[in-house]
Design an enzyme around this catalytic site. Structure first.
Site, PDB file in Angstrom:
ATOM      1  NE  ARG A  37      26.241  24.836  38.559  1.00 49.08           N
ATOM      2  CZ  ARG A  37      25.503  23.750  38.659  1.00 49.08           C
ATOM      3  NH1 ARG A  37      24.441  23.607  37.896  1.00 49.08           N
ATOM      4  NH2 ARG A  37      25.815  22.783  39.495  1.00 49.08           N
ATOM      5  CG  HIS A  67      29.182  17.808  29.537  1.00 45.82           C
ATOM      6  ND1 HIS A  67      28.055  18.589  29.729  1.00 45.82           N
ATOM      7  CD2 HIS A  67      28.872  16.584  30.033  1.00 45.82           C
ATOM      8  CE1 HIS A  67      27.116  17.857  30.321  1.00 45.82           C
ATOM      9  NE2 HIS A  67      27.584  16.638  30.508  1.00 45.82           N
ATOM     10  CE1 TYR A  70      26.355  18.834  34.166  1.00 45.84           C
ATOM     11  CE2 TYR A  70      27.368  20.180  35.877  1.00 45.84           C
ATOM     12  CZ  TYR A  70      27.302  18.992  35.177  1.00 45.84           C
ATOM     13  OH  TYR A  70      28.160  17.970  35.465  1.00 45.84           O
ATOM     14  CG  HIS A 107      22.580  16.988  30.816  1.00 49.46           C
ATOM     15  ND1 HIS A 107      22.639  17.250  32.172  1.00 49.46           N
ATOM     16  CD2 HIS A 107      23.634  16.169  30.551  1.00 49.46           C
ATOM     17  CE1 HIS A 107      23.687  16.634  32.690  1.00 49.46           C
ATOM     18  NE2 HIS A 107      24.300  15.979  31.722  1.00 49.46           N
ATOM     19  CD  GLU A 142      24.949  12.906  30.118  1.00 52.29           C
ATOM     20  OE1 GLU A 142      25.091  12.459  31.267  1.00 52.29           O
ATOM     21  OE2 GLU A 142      25.509  13.950  29.723  1.00 52.29           O
ATOM     22  CG  ASP A 176      25.746   9.027  33.054  1.00 49.79           C
ATOM     23  OD1 ASP A 176      25.580   8.232  34.010  1.00 49.79           O
ATOM     24  OD2 ASP A 176      26.413  10.069  33.159  1.00 49.79           O
ATOM     25  CG  HIS A 179      22.524   9.925  33.879  1.00 49.90           C
ATOM     26  ND1 HIS A 179      22.781  10.941  32.980  1.00 49.90           N
ATOM     27  CD2 HIS A 179      22.985  10.368  35.078  1.00 49.90           C
ATOM     28  CE1 HIS A 179      23.381  11.941  33.604  1.00 49.90           C
ATOM     29  NE2 HIS A 179      23.519  11.614  34.873  1.00 49.90           N
ATOM     30  CG  HIS A 211      29.063  10.471  30.459  1.00 53.91           C
ATOM     31  ND1 HIS A 211      28.087  11.442  30.429  1.00 53.91           N
ATOM     32  CD2 HIS A 211      30.144  11.005  29.844  1.00 53.91           C
ATOM     33  CE1 HIS A 211      28.561  12.513  29.811  1.00 53.91           C
ATOM     34  NE2 HIS A 211      29.805  12.269  29.441  1.00 53.91           N
ATOM     35  CG  ASP A 224      22.031  12.714  37.622  1.00 52.21           C
ATOM     36  OD1 ASP A 224      23.111  12.103  37.604  1.00 52.21           O
ATOM     37  OD2 ASP A 224      21.857  13.793  37.013  1.00 52.21           O
ATOM     38  CG  HIS A 226      27.558  10.767  38.374  1.00 54.20           C
ATOM     39  ND1 HIS A 226      28.241  11.280  37.296  1.00 54.20           N
ATOM     40  CD2 HIS A 226      26.258  10.706  37.991  1.00 54.20           C
ATOM     41  CE1 HIS A 226      27.397  11.521  36.301  1.00 54.20           C
ATOM     42  NE2 HIS A 226      26.183  11.183  36.716  1.00 54.20           N
ATOM     43  CD  GLU A 256      29.882  12.833  33.124  1.00 57.64           C
ATOM     44  OE1 GLU A 256      29.816  13.855  32.446  1.00 57.64           O
ATOM     45  OE2 GLU A 256      28.883  12.133  33.385  1.00 57.64           O
TER      46      GLU A 256
END
Length: 277
Positions: A37, A67, A70, A107, A142, A176, A179, A211, A224, A226, A256
């Site tokens: 975050r 990564h 987000y 992203h 991604e 991904d 995705h 991914h 989206d 997973h 993931e």
């Protein structure tokens, strides 16, 4: 070599992540560069890095994947959010040079009603500020599911970002599976057709990592969400075709899925049983 790993917590350092990967029979891993975050990154422990690099070499690790958090949104309508994204990524890439020659995934972001053209312009502007000729880290864009105002919902948008970046030799793509399936690329029934389209638009030489995720939602849902391997709408048969496809089987695969370490160990064991070496 089948290079397979999962997402691990970076809180204990690189050596600990390497040991966790070995424990679950993985030979690579993904980690967040900082709290997903956002926030300040943990200081680099150079002794820890040295121990990890030795461990990785002794155990024939593939490239690892960092990564971005987000909250990083380089195409936000809010200038302060774009500034945070630029500063965070620049700091992350500087820190990644402690483990040279690896990957950094992010992203592309959400344009938030500004339109995809503006979003792509902001993303390329950010990358042109950050990327350095001398860096050894490859930055991966991604592929996204296309929910809301996400940029990167199709191969054309990814290609436009790459084309707008001056030092794009430092750019690649992380595909991904959840995705792209949610975005409308039918990797279940026409994997080779999807790879042909990727090659035609972007070039398979740009595809650096996968991914590997199942999807909770049906094809072209743009959701989206997973799912664990074999428990979603993609399924084991399609997953098996993905990890065995001659054009992508030598790429590193990163799980993931919604799992703990024990769950990842079971998935890795399953995937190895599906892999035709």
């Amino acid at each position: 070599m089948f290079t397979i790993g999962c997402h691990l917590s970076a809180s204990k350092g690189f050596e600990a992540m390497g040991k966790e990967a070995i424990k679950i029979k993985a030979n690579t891993f993904q980690f967040f560069t900082r709290n997903p975050r956002g926030g300040k990154a943990k200081a680099i422990d150079e002794e820890d890095v040295k121990k990890f690099l030795k461990l990785a070499e002794e155990n024939n690790f593939g490239r690892i994947l960092a990564h971005a958090p987000y909250t990083l949104n380089g195409c936000s309508a809010d200038e302060s959010i774009r500034k945070f994204a630029t500063e965070t990524m620049a700091d992350d890439l500087m820190r990644m040079e402690y483990v040279p020659g690896n990957y950094y995934n992010f992203h592309p972001g959400s344009h938030v009603k500004q339109g995809v053209d503006v979003g792509i312009e902001f993303i390329t502007e950010m990358l042109n500020k950050i990327l350095k000729k001398e860096q050894t880290t490859t930055v991966l864009l991604e592929t996204m599911a296309g929910k809301g105002s996400e940029v990167g919902r199709n191969f054309e948008e990814i290609k436009r970002i790459i084309d707008g970046v001056e030092l794009n030799e430092h750019l690649g793509v992380c595909l991904d599976t959840c995705h792209v399936y949610d975005a409308g690329y039918d990797i279940v029934n026409d994997l080779d057709g999807v790879l042909d389209e990727f090659d035609r638009i972007i070039g398979l030489d740009r595809l650096k990592a996968i991914h590997l995720n199942d999807s909770k939602n049906p094809f072209e849902s743009h959701k989206d969400r997973h799912e664990k391997i074999g428990e979603g709408s993609i399924g084991n048969e399609a997953i098996s075709r993905i990890i065995n496809n001659p054009r992508i089987k030598d790429l590193p695969f990163f799980l993931e899925t919604p799992n703990d370490l024990e769950g990842y160990a079971k998935e890795i064991k399953l995937l190895k049983s599906l892999r035709a070496e």
